[in-house]
Design a protein around this motif. Structure first.
Motif, PDB file in Angstrom:
ATOM      1  N   THR A 101      12.734  26.832  10.284  1.00 30.99           N
ATOM      2  CA  THR A 101      14.196  26.879  10.392  1.00 30.99           C
ATOM      3  C   THR A 101      14.648  28.011  11.305  1.00 30.99           C
ATOM      4  OG1 THR A 101      14.411  25.972   8.167  1.00 30.99           O
ATOM      5  CG2 THR A 101      16.357  27.040   9.074  1.00 30.99           C
ATOM      6  N   SER A 126      16.465  23.223  -3.381  1.00 29.97           N
ATOM      7  CA  SER A 126      16.511  22.179  -2.346  1.00 29.97           C
ATOM      8  C   SER A 126      16.417  22.781  -0.947  1.00 29.97           C
ATOM      9  CB  SER A 126      17.790  21.346  -2.486  1.00 29.97           C
ATOM     10  OG  SER A 126      18.939  22.108  -2.158  1.00 29.97           O
ATOM     11  N   VAL A 129      12.601  23.913   0.244  1.00 31.67           N
ATOM     12  CA  VAL A 129      11.614  22.889   0.573  1.00 31.67           C
ATOM     13  C   VAL A 129      11.556  22.705   2.079  1.00 31.67           C
ATOM     14  CG1 VAL A 129      10.968  20.470   0.300  1.00 31.67           C
ATOM     15  CG2 VAL A 129      11.957  21.725  -1.624  1.00 31.67           C
ATOM     16  N   SER A 130      10.367  22.772   2.640  1.00 35.56           N
ATOM     17  CA  SER A 130      10.197  22.609   4.085  1.00 35.56           C
ATOM     18  C   SER A 130      10.109  21.137   4.455  1.00 35.56           C
ATOM     19  CB  SER A 130       8.925  23.338   4.546  1.00 35.56           C
ATOM     20  OG  SER A 130       8.748  23.193   5.930  1.00 35.56           O
ATOM     21  N   GLY A 131      10.775  20.779   5.537  1.00 37.90           N
ATOM     22  CA  GLY A 131      10.669  19.432   6.072  1.00 37.90           C
ATOM     23  C   GLY A 131      11.654  18.434   5.516  1.00 37.90           C
ATOM     24  N   ALA A 132      12.335  18.741   4.421  1.00 41.15           N
ATOM     25  CA  ALA A 132      13.277  17.805   3.820  1.00 41.15           C
ATOM     26  C   ALA A 132      14.644  17.919   4.499  1.00 41.15           C
ATOM     27  CB  ALA A 132      13.408  18.087   2.326  1.00 41.15           C
ATOM     28  N   ASP A 133      15.511  16.919   4.269  1.00 48.04           N
ATOM     29  CA  ASP A 133      16.886  16.985   4.743  1.00 48.04           C
ATOM     30  C   ASP A 133      17.658  17.839   3.748  1.00 48.04           C
ATOM     31  OD1 ASP A 133      19.418  16.719   5.695  1.00 48.04           O
ATOM     32  OD2 ASP A 133      19.559  14.544   5.418  1.00 48.04           O
ATOM     33  N   LYS A 134      17.711  19.136   4.006  1.00 50.41           N
ATOM     34  CA  LYS A 134      18.275  20.073   3.038  1.00 50.41           C
ATOM     35  C   LYS A 134      19.763  19.886   2.818  1.00 50.41           C
ATOM     36  CE  LYS A 134      14.801  23.465   4.450  1.00 50.41           C
ATOM     37  NZ  LYS A 134      14.571  24.807   5.013  1.00 50.41           N
ATOM     38  N   ALA A 136      21.358  16.972   2.711  1.00 50.50           N
ATOM     39  CA  ALA A 136      21.690  15.673   2.131  1.00 50.50           C
ATOM     40  C   ALA A 136      22.491  15.870   0.845  1.00 50.50           C
ATOM     41  CB  ALA A 136      20.413  14.883   1.844  1.00 50.50           C
TER      42      ALA A 136
END
Length: 202
Positions: A101, A126, A129-134, A136
């Motif tokens: 990020t 939330s 977490v790496s790689g997720a659509d934070k 959303a």
């Protein structure tokens, strides 16, 4: 968006001025540098697990640092945040040099620190977490000065422009000048202690 890019340009100009004035630790707010190998004589004299265990006794507040770059909003959960200076108004946060990020925040040249309140542990998780659509399902509005995401429900926020970045081992120390800030409501803080979230009761 024009305001965001304008602040990114201002941050870059400020950092170039610092470098020209002979401040060797100020660097351009660019994506993270590559990690260099650690020599044997640089290795810590303590076990990393023991280091984490002992330092875990220090309770801290929890924040989410956000920014807005051309690809949209970006952010990460940050426990290592502090007030740095009153005059000029400066704050600092620490981010791992391996963070995915950080390059987006650096490219934006600005950031907003969202101070979390009690009950916002799930929101913090939330963003950890790496790689997720934070973002959303997360409501936010543009911070007044930089346009960085100001998360709805966060008790306080600090809107900043990056002025300097320093290396600190496997982390970077990011210094930001406060452009605008506010507190929406009185709220018990979200605390982090020994690997768990908690709250403060007066």
């Amino acid at each position: 968006m024009d305001g965001v890019m304008g602040h990114a340009g201002m941050a870059a100009t400020a950092v170039r001025h610092l470098r020209a004035a002979g401040a060797p630790t100020a660097v351009e707010p660019l994506p993270r540098p590559a990690l260099r190998a650690v020599r044997e004589d640089e290795r810590a004299p303590v076990d990393p697990g023991e280091f984490r265990r002992v330092l875990g006794h220090f309770a801290s507040g929890v924040t989410i640092v956000t920014a807005l770059d051309p690809d949209g909003p970006a952010g990460f959960a940050c426990q290592s945040f502090a007030s740095l200076s009153l005059d000029p108004p400066l704050v600092a946060f620490m981010v791992a040099r391996t963070s995915t990020t950080w390059p987006r925040i650096a490219a934006a040249g600005t950031f907003c620190v969202n101070v979390l309140g009690a009950g916002q542990g799930p929101l913090c998780r939330s963003f950890a977490v790496s790689g997720a659509d934070k973002f959303a399902g997360v409501d936010w509005t543009p911070a007044p000065a930089t346009g960085s995401p100001r998360l709805t429900g966060a008790p306080a926020w600090i809107d900043c422009a990056i002025t300097a970045v320093h290396t600190g081992g496997d982390h970077l120390i990011v210094v930001g000048r406060v452009e605008c800030l506010g507190a929406e409501r009185e709220s018990a803080p979200l605390l982090f202690h020994q690997g768990r979230f908690g709250s403060f009761t007066p």
